[in-house]
Enzyme design. Sequence first.
Site, short mmCIF file in Angstrom:
data_model
loop_
_atom_site.label_atom_id
_atom_site.label_comp_id
_atom_site.label_asym_id
_atom_site.label_seq_id
_atom_site.Cartn_x
_atom_site.Cartn_y
_atom_site.Cartn_z
N CYS A 1 36.10 35.35 -25.39
CA CYS A 1 35.55 36.71 -25.53
C CYS A 1 36.62 37.75 -25.83
O CYS A 1 36.30 38.84 -26.31
CB CYS A 1 34.78 37.09 -24.28
N HIS B 1 34.06 45.04 -24.63
CA HIS B 1 33.39 43.74 -24.76
C HIS B 1 32.07 43.83 -24.00
O HIS B 1 32.00 44.41 -22.91
CB HIS B 1 34.28 42.65 -24.17
N ASN C 1 25.93 38.85 -24.98
CA ASN C 1 27.38 38.64 -25.10
C ASN C 1 27.63 37.72 -26.30
O ASN C 1 27.32 36.53 -26.25
CB ASN C 1 27.89 38.01 -23.81
N1 ACO Z 1 17.12 34.18 -13.61
C1 ACO Z 1 16.78 34.26 -12.31
N2 ACO Z 1 17.64 33.98 -11.32
C2 ACO Z 1 18.87 33.59 -11.67
C3 ACO Z 1 19.29 33.47 -13.00
C4 ACO Z 1 18.35 33.78 -13.99
N3 ACO Z 1 18.63 33.72 -15.31
N4 ACO Z 1 20.56 33.07 -13.03
C5 ACO Z 1 20.96 32.93 -11.76
N5 ACO Z 1 19.94 33.24 -10.91
C6 ACO Z 1 19.92 33.22 -9.48
C7 ACO Z 1 21.02 32.39 -8.88
O1 ACO Z 1 20.62 31.05 -8.81
C8 ACO Z 1 21.18 33.03 -7.51
O2 ACO Z 1 20.20 32.48 -6.68
P1 ACO Z 1 20.56 32.08 -5.17
O3 ACO Z 1 21.09 33.33 -4.53
O4 ACO Z 1 19.25 31.62 -4.63
O5 ACO Z 1 21.60 31.00 -5.28
C9 ACO Z 1 20.78 34.48 -7.72
O6 ACO Z 1 20.16 34.54 -9.01
C10 ACO Z 1 21.89 35.48 -7.62
O7 ACO Z 1 22.88 35.25 -8.57
P2 ACO Z 1 24.21 36.08 -8.49
O8 ACO Z 1 25.32 35.17 -8.81
O9 ACO Z 1 24.26 36.89 -7.24
O10 ACO Z 1 24.00 37.11 -9.66
P3 ACO Z 1 25.04 38.17 -10.10
O11 ACO Z 1 24.55 39.49 -9.65
O12 ACO Z 1 26.44 37.79 -9.76
O13 ACO Z 1 24.90 38.13 -11.69
C11 ACO Z 1 25.97 37.27 -13.68
C12 ACO Z 1 25.21 36.94 -12.39
C13 ACO Z 1 25.08 38.13 -14.57
C14 ACO Z 1 26.31 35.97 -14.37
C15 ACO Z 1 27.26 38.03 -13.32
O14 ACO Z 1 27.93 37.38 -12.31
C16 ACO Z 1 28.22 38.22 -14.50
O15 ACO Z 1 27.96 38.98 -15.42
N6 ACO Z 1 29.41 37.60 -14.47
C17 ACO Z 1 30.48 37.84 -15.46
C18 ACO Z 1 30.18 37.41 -16.86
C19 ACO Z 1 31.40 37.70 -17.70
O16 ACO Z 1 32.00 38.75 -17.63
N7 ACO Z 1 31.87 36.78 -18.49
C20 ACO Z 1 33.15 37.02 -19.18
C21 ACO Z 1 33.09 36.95 -20.57
S1 ACO Z 1 32.26 35.52 -21.15
C22 ACO Z 1 33.40 34.48 -21.99
O17 ACO Z 1 34.58 34.68 -22.03
C23 ACO Z 1 32.84 33.25 -22.63
#
Ligand code: ACO
Length: 323
Positions: A114, A250, A280
């Site tokens: 990314c 980004h 993304n």
């Molecule tokens: N729909 C419904 N529920 C979901 C989904 C979904 N699509 N995905 C995960 N959940 C559930 C999980 O299973 C979890 O359930 P549990 O608590 O029963 O285990 C719950 O939702 C909570 O998940 P969290 O991890 O608390 O969600 P969070 O608020 O952290 O958001 C996210 C997740 C959006 C992935 C976030 O952590 C994020 O944006 N991370 C960074 C992404 C990023 O910056 N990437 C860098 C660049 S990418 C690259 O370089 C390729």
Amino acid sequence: MSHSVRITGTGSYLPKKVLTNKDLEKFLDTTEEWIFSRSGIRQRHIAAEGEFTSDLAEVASREALKSAGRQASDVDLIVVATTTADQVFPSTACLLQNRLDIHGCPAFDVQAVCAGFLYALDVAYRYVVTGASRCALVVGAETFSRILNWEDRSTCVLFGDGAGAMLLEAADTPGILSSHIHADGAFKDLLCVPVGVSTAYQELLDGRAYTEMQGKEVFRWAVSTLGDAVIEILESNGIHQSEIDWLVPHQANIRIINAIAKRLELSMDQVVVTIDQHGNTSAASVPLAFDVAVKDGRIKSGDKIIFEAFGGGFTWGSMLVQI
Ligand code: ACO
């Protein structure tokens, strides 16, 4: 001899197919509300069968050339940032070079996921600033949908496909003011596709090379690292945040973007946000967002802009540019 380096052209391309959060609800245990509230994404574009990264890159590149009033024959350097190359080799940059009927100039890919476009821009900037290139085509292009496990709701809802391109040219007036790229491989396991040609070729052939992410950890590091990166760029240029007109970040998560805008004390009106429409798009996200804001007239000549990105590796970077 040292020159200034200006962005003289910009272009982008998004595949026609749009996949909304509602569409995802049909085959995943997820909801429109969860995806939008956690990430800011409403839809993403997905490449058609038979549509490859070089196809996306070509359209964006032709548009960037046109907007700069340049011919392909003016280009003397091609750098493509991609994680999703068409082939193991030749590089996507060489495939693009052939499509554009350019012959002889250096053409290569860079891989920083990314943050890839900021890596590619950094490299091209250093070529142009030293006079080794006069007209560099820099592209971020991804068919990220091909390295997603469409049964893993925690990753597949976040990404999309697209391409963005910029033309960099030697100039007499300031353009790129400074560029900073970084990496720390200690974080290699938090965000990765854990197989490749050398380690698990069969999985690659079988289409089981999927993105894996420890979302919470990545989120935490992205916010703190990018916060430091934007401060680094202000300090190294001796400027105050009030002098920044636009942040073009980004587009990984709206909550990360909000945090960085807050760190810079920018209102969200000064932040280019496309994540709702594009998701993304990895290396394509910054040039795509920039192109949108140039085309709709928000970004104007003279504006000071910060680009920033964070990705797998970890890799990250920031750039200060006067348009
Ligand atoms: N729909 C419904 N529920 C979901 C989904 C979904 N699509 N995905 C995960 N959940 C559930 C999980 O299973 C979890 O359930 P549990 O608590 O029963 O285990 C719950 O939702 C909570 O998940 P969290 O991890 O608390 O969600 P969070 O608020 O952290 O958001 C996210 C997740 C959006 C992935 C976030 O952590 C994020 O944006 N991370 C960074 C992404 C990023 O910056 N990437 C860098 C660049 S990418 C690259 O370089 C390729």
